[in-house]
Design a protein around this motif. Sequence first.
Motif, mmCIF file in Angstrom:
data_model
loop_
_atom_site.group_PDB
_atom_site.id
_atom_site.type_symbol
_atom_site.label_atom_id
_atom_site.label_comp_id
_atom_site.label_asym_id
_atom_site.label_seq_id
_atom_site.Cartn_x
_atom_site.Cartn_y
_atom_site.Cartn_z
ATOM 1 N N PHE A 133 -4.278 6.412 0.782
ATOM 2 C CA PHE A 133 -3.463 6.972 1.864
ATOM 3 C C PHE A 133 -3.841 8.433 2.136
ATOM 4 C CE2 PHE A 133 -0.288 3.465 1.398
ATOM 5 C CZ PHE A 133 -0.156 3.159 2.740
ATOM 6 N N LEU A 147 0.745 -2.585 -7.872
ATOM 7 C CA LEU A 147 1.007 -1.310 -8.537
ATOM 8 C C LEU A 147 -0.099 -0.971 -9.534
ATOM 9 C CD1 LEU A 147 2.876 1.084 -9.008
ATOM 10 C CD2 LEU A 147 4.509 -0.432 -10.069
ATOM 11 N N ALA A 201 1.140 -0.966 1.002
ATOM 12 C CA ALA A 201 0.237 -0.679 2.114
ATOM 13 C C ALA A 201 0.172 -1.819 3.129
ATOM 14 C CB ALA A 201 -1.152 -0.352 1.577
ATOM 15 N N GLY A 202 1.297 -2.510 3.294
ATOM 16 C CA GLY A 202 1.325 -3.533 4.336
ATOM 17 C C GLY A 202 0.905 -4.886 3.835
ATOM 18 N N ARG A 210 -0.706 11.428 -12.679
ATOM 19 C CA ARG A 210 0.651 10.942 -12.915
ATOM 20 C C ARG A 210 0.704 9.562 -13.565
ATOM 21 N NH1 ARG A 210 3.433 10.988 -7.365
ATOM 22 N NH2 ARG A 210 2.529 12.940 -6.679
ATOM 23 N N TYR A 211 -0.324 8.747 -13.315
ATOM 24 C CA TYR A 211 -0.233 7.340 -13.722
ATOM 25 C C TYR A 211 -0.774 7.105 -15.126
ATOM 26 C CZ TYR A 211 0.981 6.110 -8.931
ATOM 27 O OH TYR A 211 1.625 5.990 -7.734
ATOM 28 N N PRO A 212 -0.136 6.190 -15.856
ATOM 29 C CA PRO A 212 -0.636 5.873 -17.204
ATOM 30 C C PRO A 212 -1.985 5.160 -17.154
ATOM 31 C CG PRO A 212 1.272 4.491 -16.658
ATOM 32 C CD PRO A 212 1.106 5.478 -15.545
ATOM 33 N N VAL A 213 -2.280 4.473 -16.074
ATOM 34 C CA VAL A 213 -3.562 3.787 -15.906
ATOM 35 C C VAL A 213 -4.142 4.248 -14.567
ATOM 36 C CG1 VAL A 213 -4.688 1.544 -15.602
ATOM 37 C CG2 VAL A 213 -2.816 1.777 -17.247
ATOM 38 N N THR A 238 -10.057 -4.521 -2.563
ATOM 39 C CA THR A 238 -8.616 -4.254 -2.619
ATOM 40 C C THR A 238 -8.133 -3.756 -1.253
ATOM 41 O OG1 THR A 238 -8.841 -3.679 -4.954
ATOM 42 C CG2 THR A 238 -6.792 -3.065 -3.885
ATOM 43 N N ARG A 250 -6.322 3.244 -12.364
ATOM 44 C CA ARG A 250 -6.480 2.386 -11.197
ATOM 45 C C ARG A 250 -5.193 2.290 -10.370
ATOM 46 N NH1 ARG A 250 -9.833 -3.172 -10.240
ATOM 47 N NH2 ARG A 250 -9.028 -3.481 -8.141
ATOM 48 N N SER A 251 -4.053 2.483 -11.027
ATOM 49 C CA SER A 251 -2.773 2.427 -10.319
ATOM 50 C C SER A 251 -2.702 3.430 -9.175
ATOM 51 C CB SER A 251 -1.614 2.697 -11.278
ATOM 52 O OG SER A 251 -1.228 1.521 -11.929
ATOM 53 N N TYR A 286 -4.861 -5.133 2.390
ATOM 54 C CA TYR A 286 -3.696 -4.409 2.909
ATOM 55 C C TYR A 286 -3.875 -4.005 4.374
ATOM 56 C CZ TYR A 286 -2.484 -4.211 -2.026
ATOM 57 O OH TYR A 286 -2.170 -4.562 -3.315
ATOM 58 N N THR A 287 -2.873 -4.366 5.195
ATOM 59 C CA THR A 287 -3.044 -4.147 6.637
ATOM 60 C C THR A 287 -2.919 -2.683 7.058
ATOM 61 O OG1 THR A 287 -0.692 -4.584 6.973
ATOM 62 C CG2 THR A 287 -2.192 -6.430 7.302
ATOM 63 N N MET A 288 -2.374 -1.827 6.210
ATOM 64 C CA MET A 288 -2.214 -0.439 6.648
ATOM 65 C C MET A 288 -3.479 0.393 6.491
ATOM 66 S SD MET A 288 1.666 0.544 5.520
ATOM 67 C CE MET A 288 1.703 2.106 6.394
ATOM 68 N N PHE A 289 -4.506 -0.181 5.883
ATOM 69 C CA PHE A 289 -5.761 0.565 5.745
ATOM 70 C C PHE A 289 -6.732 0.168 6.849
ATOM 71 C CE2 PHE A 289 -4.472 0.599 1.096
ATOM 72 C CZ PHE A 289 -3.983 1.896 1.168
ATOM 73 N N LEU A 324 -4.801 3.905 -6.986
ATOM 74 C CA LEU A 324 -5.673 3.533 -5.866
ATOM 75 C C LEU A 324 -4.987 3.588 -4.494
ATOM 76 C CD1 LEU A 324 -8.378 2.620 -4.810
ATOM 77 C CD2 LEU A 324 -7.822 0.276 -5.457
ATOM 78 N N LEU A 325 -3.861 2.917 -4.352
ATOM 79 C CA LEU A 325 -3.232 2.877 -3.023
ATOM 80 C C LEU A 325 -2.801 4.264 -2.545
ATOM 81 C CD1 LEU A 325 -3.628 -0.115 -3.168
ATOM 82 C CD2 LEU A 325 -1.221 -0.487 -2.702
ATOM 83 N N PRO A 326 -2.049 5.002 -3.365
ATOM 84 C CA PRO A 326 -1.673 6.356 -2.899
ATOM 85 C C PRO A 326 -2.883 7.249 -2.599
ATOM 86 C CG PRO A 326 -0.870 5.953 -5.153
ATOM 87 C CD PRO A 326 -1.340 4.650 -4.624
#
Lengths: 156, 434
Positions: A31, B182, B167-168, A18-21, A62, A23-24, A66-69, A26-28
Amino acid sequence: MGMISAEAEKKIQEIIARYPVKRSALLPVLFVVQQELGYLPDEALEEVARWLDLTFLDVATTVSFYTMFHRRPIGRYHIQICRNVSCYLCGSEAIREHLERRLGIRCGETTADGRFTLSEVECIGACSWAPAMQINFTFYHHLTPERVDEILRSLP
Amino acid sequence: MEKVRVLSARFDLPDSHTIEVYLRTGGYQALRKALTEMTPEAVIEEVKRSALRGRGGAGFSTGMKWSFVPREADKPKYVIANADESEPGTCKDRVLMEKDPHAVIEGILLAAYAVDAHLAFIYIRGEYWYLKERLERAIEEARERGFVGANILGSGFACEIIVHPGAGAYICGEETALMESLEGKRGYPRIKPPFPAVVGLYGCPTVINNVETLASVPPIILRGGDWFRQLGTEKSGGTRLFAVSGHVARPGVYELPMGYPMKRMIEEECGGIRGGKRLKAVIPGGSSAPILTAEEVEQCTLDFESLAALKSMLGSGAIIVMDEDTDIAQVVYRITKFYEHESCGWCVPCREGTRWMRKLLERLLRGEGRPRDIDLLYELARNIFGTTHCPLGDAAAWAVYPAIEKFRADFEAYVRAPVVSVSAEVSTPRRLAV
Ligand SMILES: Cc1cc2nc3c(=O)[nH]c(=O)nc-3n(C[C@H](O)[C@H](O)[C@H](O)COP(=O)(O)O)c2cc1C
Ligand code: SF4
Ligand code: FES
């Protein structure tokens, strides 16, 4: 590698496309992997790096922002109690103490049976319905000690 | 003042989040109007006329921001809806996305049309996972009806929307940190200028707006900028969602016209201070806004100008109300701990300053503070202000020094009175024999 199910990998490839780049994604993607494994071990990060044409270190440094990982396993139910100002004003400290007593652990710890991890978190966007917490992704509002007991009992 | 419901018009309807209800209540008609009757320039003009100002924090003119995007750029352009909502006290975007996701989507499409973008993102905090799913479902509904995707409503205009989870990390609500995030990186803020309208996501021109700002655009296009403007004040057009929390009888998210008296909102909408107590203080724009005393609340109206005159800000529209029993030192401690936790660590005044402030406050609250610690804390906050790489540092300072100025007694209550003074008789120095 075989850590990730075929189904999850399919989902991951769809996300990346879906992403043009690349690396974008990464977060999804992280998850999805965390959903699958419960946490993010090194081997999983290596796999993610391969999918996205990144290095292991690109991914690991990276993730740590982020605290959710979670880089280590956590309890099946992650109880996240808000400690920020609106919840504080509405009695969140009593709720935290009650939870600590009920579960026999302090914030930041996991019960011996691996069922619960208790964390204090910053504002979760439930300020008008304080005090509030999330268990995994579910919100619980207007907490009282009695209501907390009810919620804990209702968990499968 | 007339209390028109613009943003919350659908909130009480059953299944308000579905496209059926949205279409039945005027949904996607603004998009149709723009695509069939208006040029992109005309859309921007209408938004300028509305005096719509950003609902994310800074309150910048939305029409102006859109007009900064270079029309002739050979690069792709992007639109980002900021749904990171992490400013303590703020929970209004959550209600908006839960009750009326299509209003956000239609606003995004109008912004994309105005600046000629064909890909848009909704960056939503990861904790709002159920809303990510709700938005994705709504985008699919819109696609099935021809509002999203290629050749929208047969106009030749195309736009895709991706919902992207954070992600927090509070700092990722800051627009340039959000773009880094992003792009799949750590969320460190970028230096401005260049501004995102010129160099944004992937180095391309990017419009970034708060979701509530975007959801205000369809009614503006449908009913006109002048109509929207006259709902509020001359410089702060329209209505906005206020998230009220703390010690009121009825906390909640309320839509009110800009310029509405704050006191009246607390008393009428929110049922006054709970338990019949007296008001002590209000933090008016999320935790980043300087605190107001009860006297200041008397004169305050809910618009950007009034709050600026009181040296505070309307910020994210979060109103945190505190009763007479509140200990302001404790409140400031919680907020300072938050900023220390969320400091991205890039620059020294913020990274070290927030930690030092937190330690000083901790010592004070433990009852081990020295009398000069309050002044030290004050000076420290003054020195952080204006010296940091991004506004998070300023926010951390703003939470502290105005609170000391206005509620010093709450801090002094913790300072131990010196029990025994250091020996009063200083012995005469003995002359050294040479
Ligand atoms: C530390 C920090 C956190 C921010 N968090 C948010 C946020 O969660 N949501 C938001 O819409 N804007 C947030 N902002 C403001 C954005 O940087 C930006 O101004 C806003 O998204 C622009 O949209 P608007 O003009 O529609 O308000 C934050 C700013 C700072 C400095
Ligand atoms: S002010 Fe704080 S959050 Fe902003 S760049 Fe500096 S360290 Fe990071
Ligand atoms: S302060 Fe607890 S949810 Fe916002």
